[in-house]
Design a protein around this motif. Structure first.
Motif, PDB file in Angstrom:
ATOM      1  N   LEU A 255      -0.584  -4.593  -6.488  1.00  0.00           N
ATOM      2  CA  LEU A 255      -0.418  -3.220  -6.020  1.00  0.00           C
ATOM      3  C   LEU A 255       1.041  -2.786  -6.150  1.00  0.00           C
TER       4      LEU A 255
ATOM      5  N   SER B 214      -8.947   1.894   0.886  1.00  0.00           N
ATOM      6  CA  SER B 214      -7.669   1.244   0.606  1.00  0.00           C
ATOM      7  C   SER B 214      -7.676  -0.136   1.243  1.00  0.00           C
TER       8      SER B 214
ATOM      9  N   GLU C 292       0.827  -1.210   0.000  1.00  0.00           N
ATOM     10  CA  GLU C 292       0.000   0.000   0.000  1.00  0.00           C
ATOM     11  C   GLU C 292       0.862   1.262   0.000  1.00  0.00           C
TER      12      GLU C 292
ATOM     13  N   HIS D 213      -0.785   3.073  -8.146  1.00  0.00           N
ATOM     14  CA  HIS D 213      -2.198   3.087  -8.567  1.00  0.00           C
ATOM     15  C   HIS D 213      -2.405   3.733  -9.933  1.00  0.00           C
TER      16      HIS D 213
ATOM     17  N   LEU E 211     -12.035  -1.210  -1.686  1.00  0.00           N
ATOM     18  CA  LEU E 211     -10.854  -0.838  -2.463  1.00  0.00           C
ATOM     19  C   LEU E 211     -11.117   0.373  -3.348  1.00  0.00           C
TER      20      LEU E 211
ATOM     21  N   ARG F 261      -6.050   0.085  -7.210  1.00  0.00           N
ATOM     22  CA  ARG F 261      -6.553  -0.882  -6.225  1.00  0.00           C
ATOM     23  C   ARG F 261      -7.620  -1.799  -6.802  1.00  0.00           C
TER      24      ARG F 261
END
Length: 290
Positions: free
Chosen positions: A194, A265, A151, A156, A261, A200
């Motif tokens: 990711l 997140s 993350e 993204h 998502l 996502r």
């Protein structure tokens, strides 16, 4: 047929009966598609309730319920890939985008097929050491760290349409981690996608599309193993109840995951996995769980 291990297949779930298996089906359906490990929860929930472990055969067969939910949710993608690939082959358009992505998905499935075959004697035997709650606890914490790093580093930007063979291979390689209870197929592949820069929702989409062959093969293989083990009519009916409740729960789970998502997140799942792993290890250290 009573709970037993025969011909290498664990049929101990039968002795749990319809009601308990129905509840475990709900747990399996929800956790199979969320990045929190269904295998972990299929060990944790029975242990907390004082039930015995339903076994790897039950968990693997229950994946077919998740397969139904994934194909239904991504039915447009699946139909486009299937029809587009067939059309491209018929017309000899071997550079077609749908055919290429279908091939990438197929090749990305190879790592888990080879690893699963190699580890099958350990994974599928009764009382497998890999299904210990200690292993699951550490796996939950480890994957929480991996998902957190994914993350933090994620950009993204990318979509499934521009996925490459390298992407499919790396996500497929990450899928091998799902063989270890507590890791989660969804969690490992989502983290890999990711880290490769996918958005996502696109990472989840890629994860699920790539997982379709592996989920289908694992579930069907386990049904065959249960057949070889001589599972009787009562045993099959107990399994059917679990599949039914798992299918309904899986539909809700995949919708919830995509919603989270798209709007937030993966951090809620990171926190949950970390807390769950710590809880397990603390309970084991206190002697409350074995």
């Amino acid at each position: 047929m009573t709970a037993a291990c025969s011909s290498g297949a664990d049929t101990s779930f039968v002795s749990l009966g319809y009601i308990k298996v129905a509840w475990l089906g709900v747990v399996q359906g929800i956790t199979e598609l969320l990045p929190i490990s269904s295998t972990a929860h299929m060990r944790i929930v029975p242990a907390l309730l004082g039930w015995h472990d339903p076994g790897t055969a039950f968990s693997a067969a229950m994946q077919l319920a998740a397969l139904v939910a994934v194909i239904s949710y991504f039915r447009q993608d699946v139909a486009r890939l299937a029809t587009g690939s067939v059309s491209a082959i018929m017309q000899r358009k071997f550079h077609d985008a749908e055919l290429r992505l279908s091939l990438w998905i197929g090749l990305g499935t190879l790592p888990i097929l080879f690893a699963g075959a190699a580890l099958s004697p350990v994974l599928n035997r009764c009382a497998s050491p890999l299904r210990s709650l200690t292993v699951i606890g550490w796996a939950c914490i480890g994957m929480a760290c991996v998902m957190a790093l994914a993350e933090i580093s994620a950009r993204h930007r990318r979509t499934v349409e521009n996925a490459s063979l390298r992407d499919a291979f790396l996500v497929g390689l990450a899928q091998v981690g799902a063989l270890i209870p507590g890791v989660s197929r969804s969690g490992s592949t989502l983290s890999a996608a990711l880290a490769l820069g996918f958005k996502r929702e696109e990472a989840a989409r890629f994860s699920f599309l790539l997982g379709i062959p592996a989920i289908a093969l694992a579930g069907l293989k386990e049904l065959w193993e249960l057949h070889r083990a001589g599972l009787d009519v009562h045993g099959w009916s107990v399994l059917a109840v679990g599949l039914l409740t798992a299918s309904i729960a899986a539909f809700a789970a995949i919708w919830a995951l995509m919603s989270v998502l798209e709007r937030f997140s993966a951090w809620p799942f990171v926190i949950y996995r970390g807390v769950l792993g710590i809880f397990l290890l603390v309970m084991i250290a206190r002697g409350s769980l074995g």
